[in-house]
Design an enzyme around this catalytic site. Structure first.
Site, PDB file in Angstrom:
ATOM      1  N   ALA A   1      47.614   9.688  65.939  1.00 24.07           N
ATOM      2  CA  ALA A   1      48.440   9.789  64.685  1.00 24.07           C
ATOM      3  C   ALA A   1      48.977   8.539  64.209  1.00 24.07           C
ATOM      4  O   ALA A   1      48.657   7.628  65.025  1.00 24.07           O
ATOM      5  CB  ALA A   1      49.891  10.500  65.244  1.00 24.07           C
ATOM      6  N   ASP A   2      49.394   8.532  63.046  1.00 25.46           N
ATOM      7  CA  ASP A   2      49.935   7.067  62.697  1.00 25.46           C
ATOM      8  C   ASP A   2      51.077   7.160  61.908  1.00 25.46           C
ATOM      9  O   ASP A   2      51.283   8.426  61.062  1.00 25.46           O
ATOM     10  CB  ASP A   2      48.772   6.469  61.836  1.00 25.46           C
TER      11      ASP A   2
END
Length: 196
Positions: free
Chosen positions: A75-76
């Site tokens: 995830a970012d």
């Protein structure tokens, strides 16, 4: 018929303690934590949505290559004021700049999630939330800087800590603003074969 608890290895492609804490809320502990360590610099003229989606996908691809046959989640999260991508605050000066930009206005928090299943198929989702911050006084900023909570956080703040007192309203996924939209992540992990 007895339920089998055989599930594929699950790798979290992130060193974020918040993401581990959020996964624990849905009863999931990674078999391994293996951050991708990629270059997160935005490309020239790259807009916030494509940028965050690209980073999640690249992190997942790097880590999935190291763990064939495993389910990988990457995830970012980024904070965007208009089209401007705010940096992760690694020092007080950057944190102050971020807080000055966020004071008294709305901003967006984008979290992209990529899950790679055991066959190497990647699925992607993007969580978009909006946060409105009250006007911050100099004293508000100094108190928050002194707390140290801003360190390493996108946009210089953590919504689940002291900064929440400055949030007038938000729309979207609270867990997404923290760094992992749980409803999206759970659906993606189930599709990939994990029992969550």
């Amino acid at each position: 018929m007895a339920m089998t608890h055989q599930h594929p290895r699950f790798i979290l492609a992130s060193a974020s303690p918040r993401r581990q804490e959020l996964l624990a809320r849905i009863g999931l502990t990674p078999d391994a934590v293996d951050p991708a360590d990629i270059d997160e610099t935005p490309r020239k003229a790259e807009r916030p949505e494509p940028h965050v989606a690209r980073l999640a996908a690249e992190k997942a691809a790097v880590v999935a290559a190291r763990h064939p046959g495993a389910v990988v989640l990457a995830a970012d999260t980024l904070v965007a004021a208009g089209l401007r991508i705010l940096p992760k605050a690694e020092d007080e000066a950057t944190a102050r700049q971020c807080l000055a930009l966020l004071s008294g206005r709305r901003h967006r928090v984008l979290t992209a999630v990529t899950v790679v299943d055991t066959l190497g198929v990647a699925r992607h989702r993007l969580s978009r939330s909006t946060v409105r911050v009250a006007r911050l006084t100099d004293a508000d900023v100094e108190t928050y800087i002194a707390s140290g909570e801003w360190a390493g956080k996108a946009g210089g703040y953590a919504i689940q800590g002291r900064f929440e007192a400055h949030v007038q309203w938000m729309e979207g996924s609270f867990s997404g603003i923290m760094g992992l939209p749980l409803a999206d992540a759970r659906a993606m992990l189930r599709t990939a074969g994990l029992h969550v």
